[in-house]
Write a protein that holds these residues in place. Structure first.
Motif, mmCIF file in Angstrom:
data_model
loop_
_atom_site.group_PDB
_atom_site.id
_atom_site.type_symbol
_atom_site.label_atom_id
_atom_site.label_comp_id
_atom_site.label_asym_id
_atom_site.label_seq_id
_atom_site.Cartn_x
_atom_site.Cartn_y
_atom_site.Cartn_z
ATOM 1 N N PRO A 190 40.461 38.843 35.959
ATOM 2 C CA PRO A 190 41.828 38.315 36.081
ATOM 3 C C PRO A 190 42.910 39.389 35.916
ATOM 4 O O PRO A 190 43.954 39.325 36.561
ATOM 5 C CB PRO A 190 41.920 37.275 34.960
ATOM 6 N N ILE A 191 42.631 40.388 35.090
ATOM 7 C CA ILE A 191 43.589 41.479 34.911
ATOM 8 C C ILE A 191 43.681 42.304 36.194
ATOM 9 O O ILE A 191 44.774 42.637 36.655
ATOM 10 C CB ILE A 191 43.195 42.366 33.708
ATOM 11 N N PHE A 192 42.523 42.611 36.789
ATOM 12 C CA PHE A 192 42.522 43.353 38.052
ATOM 13 C C PHE A 192 43.234 42.575 39.150
ATOM 14 O O PHE A 192 43.916 43.155 39.987
ATOM 15 C CB PHE A 192 41.093 43.662 38.503
ATOM 16 N N LYS A 193 43.058 41.248 39.138
ATOM 17 C CA LYS A 193 43.723 40.412 40.145
ATOM 18 C C LYS A 193 45.234 40.548 40.069
ATOM 19 O O LYS A 193 45.917 40.554 41.082
ATOM 20 C CB LYS A 193 43.359 38.941 39.902
ATOM 21 N N GLU A 194 45.756 40.614 38.857
ATOM 22 C CA GLU A 194 47.202 40.710 38.665
ATOM 23 C C GLU A 194 47.732 42.109 38.936
ATOM 24 O O GLU A 194 48.827 42.269 39.448
ATOM 25 C CB GLU A 194 47.579 40.285 37.242
ATOM 26 N N ILE A 195 46.965 43.114 38.574
ATOM 27 C CA ILE A 195 47.445 44.494 38.660
ATOM 28 C C ILE A 195 47.290 45.074 40.064
ATOM 29 O O ILE A 195 48.198 45.726 40.581
ATOM 30 C CB ILE A 195 46.708 45.385 37.635
ATOM 31 N N LEU A 196 46.128 44.829 40.676
ATOM 32 C CA LEU A 196 45.831 45.467 41.962
ATOM 33 C C LEU A 196 46.440 44.720 43.138
ATOM 34 O O LEU A 196 46.590 43.499 43.103
ATOM 35 C CB LEU A 196 44.315 45.553 42.170
ATOM 36 N N ASN A 197 46.751 45.463 44.144
ATOM 37 C CA ASN A 197 47.150 44.903 45.421
ATOM 38 C C ASN A 197 45.968 44.053 45.931
ATOM 39 O O ASN A 197 44.817 44.475 45.794
ATOM 40 C CB ASN A 197 47.433 46.069 46.371
ATOM 41 N N PRO A 198 46.201 42.870 46.521
ATOM 42 C CA PRO A 198 45.091 42.032 46.995
ATOM 43 C C PRO A 198 44.130 42.748 47.949
ATOM 44 O O PRO A 198 42.927 42.509 47.928
ATOM 45 C CB PRO A 198 45.789 40.869 47.697
ATOM 46 N N LYS A 199 44.653 43.667 48.751
ATOM 47 C CA LYS A 199 43.804 44.437 49.666
ATOM 48 C C LYS A 199 42.805 45.290 48.884
ATOM 49 O O LYS A 199 41.610 45.311 49.188
ATOM 50 C CB LYS A 199 44.677 45.321 50.558
ATOM 51 N N TYR A 200 43.266 45.969 47.818
ATOM 52 C CA TYR A 200 42.390 46.808 47.012
ATOM 53 C C TYR A 200 41.435 45.973 46.161
ATOM 54 O O TYR A 200 40.281 46.339 45.967
ATOM 55 C CB TYR A 200 43.208 47.741 46.108
ATOM 56 N N PHE A 201 41.938 44.843 45.670
ATOM 57 C CA PHE A 201 41.073 43.956 44.876
ATOM 58 C C PHE A 201 39.918 43.448 45.731
ATOM 59 O O PHE A 201 38.764 43.465 45.292
ATOM 60 C CB PHE A 201 41.881 42.784 44.311
ATOM 61 N N ASN A 202 40.216 43.007 46.942
ATOM 62 C CA ASN A 202 39.159 42.514 47.837
ATOM 63 C C ASN A 202 38.189 43.618 48.220
ATOM 64 O O ASN A 202 36.980 43.390 48.318
ATOM 65 C CB ASN A 202 39.766 41.876 49.091
ATOM 66 N N TYR A 203 38.698 44.822 48.424
ATOM 67 C CA TYR A 203 37.818 45.950 48.739
ATOM 68 C C TYR A 203 36.916 46.281 47.548
ATOM 69 O O TYR A 203 35.731 46.537 47.715
ATOM 70 C CB TYR A 203 38.632 47.181 49.138
ATOM 71 N N LEU A 204 37.495 46.266 46.358
ATOM 72 C CA LEU A 204 36.735 46.607 45.159
ATOM 73 C C LEU A 204 35.565 45.655 44.943
ATOM 74 O O LEU A 204 34.490 46.066 44.532
ATOM 75 C CB LEU A 204 37.663 46.599 43.933
ATOM 76 N N PHE A 205 35.763 44.392 45.228
ATOM 77 C CA PHE A 205 34.711 43.402 45.001
ATOM 78 C C PHE A 205 34.002 42.976 46.285
ATOM 79 O O PHE A 205 33.384 41.918 46.337
ATOM 80 C CB PHE A 205 35.284 42.195 44.252
ATOM 81 N N SER A 206 34.084 43.810 47.318
ATOM 82 C CA SER A 206 33.348 43.538 48.549
ATOM 83 C C SER A 206 31.963 44.186 48.452
ATOM 84 O O SER A 206 31.790 45.181 47.753
ATOM 85 C CB SER A 206 34.106 44.078 49.756
ATOM 86 N N PRO A 207 30.980 43.606 49.138
ATOM 87 C CA PRO A 207 29.617 44.143 49.037
ATOM 88 C C PRO A 207 29.415 45.381 49.919
ATOM 89 O O PRO A 207 28.957 45.284 51.051
ATOM 90 C CB PRO A 207 28.732 42.971 49.497
#
Length: 130
Positions: free
Chosen positions: A23-40
């Motif tokens: 949840p902290i990463f969701k708030e801090i990171l840009n949605p594009k980077y968050f989705n990339y970070l948790f993509s397989p």
């Protein structure tokens, strides 16, 4: 302690630490980077493993600091820290089975302590995220 045991401990602790960080990463990171970070993919897997390891070290250290108060109380009930160190040394020197058992128990205690700290932070982060 063997390196593989330590890495396994830090990995288990870090995975639970990652749960309260999402949840902290969701708030801090840009949605594009968050989705990339948790993509397989391989690149994000390497980054996530590094984050897990780092969180494992940090949470383990913080939980040791927090629970050291309780350690002191328990040690005082059983003759003090020096007495317990002496008894622990006797166990380590007695047999390899006793030594392995003691290392395994200490590993369980470290994981339990750190994940107690993690679960509190998980509850807080999900309450805030609601």
């Amino acid at each position: 302690m063997k390196t593989t045991n330590l890495l396994a401990e830090l990995f288990v602790i870090g995975v639970w630490g990652l749960i309260w960080c999402i949840p902290i990463f969701k708030e801090i990171l840009n949605p594009k980077y968050f989705n990339y970070l948790f993509s397989p993919n391989f690149n994000s897997a390497i980054i996530i493993l590094a984050i897990i390891y780092f969180l494992g070290m940090c949470v383990n250290f913080l939980s040791d600091l927090i629970f050291s108060y309780f350690d002191k109380k328990i040690a005082e009930k059983h003759g003090g820290k020096n007495m317990l160190h002496g008894l622990r040394s006797r166990i380590l020197l007695s047999t390899s089975d006793a030594s392995n058992y003691m290392f395994q128990r200490r590993s369980f205690i470290r994981i339990f302590r750190a994940n107690t700290f993690n679960f509190i932070l998980i509850l807080i982060s999900f309450i805030i995220d609601l």
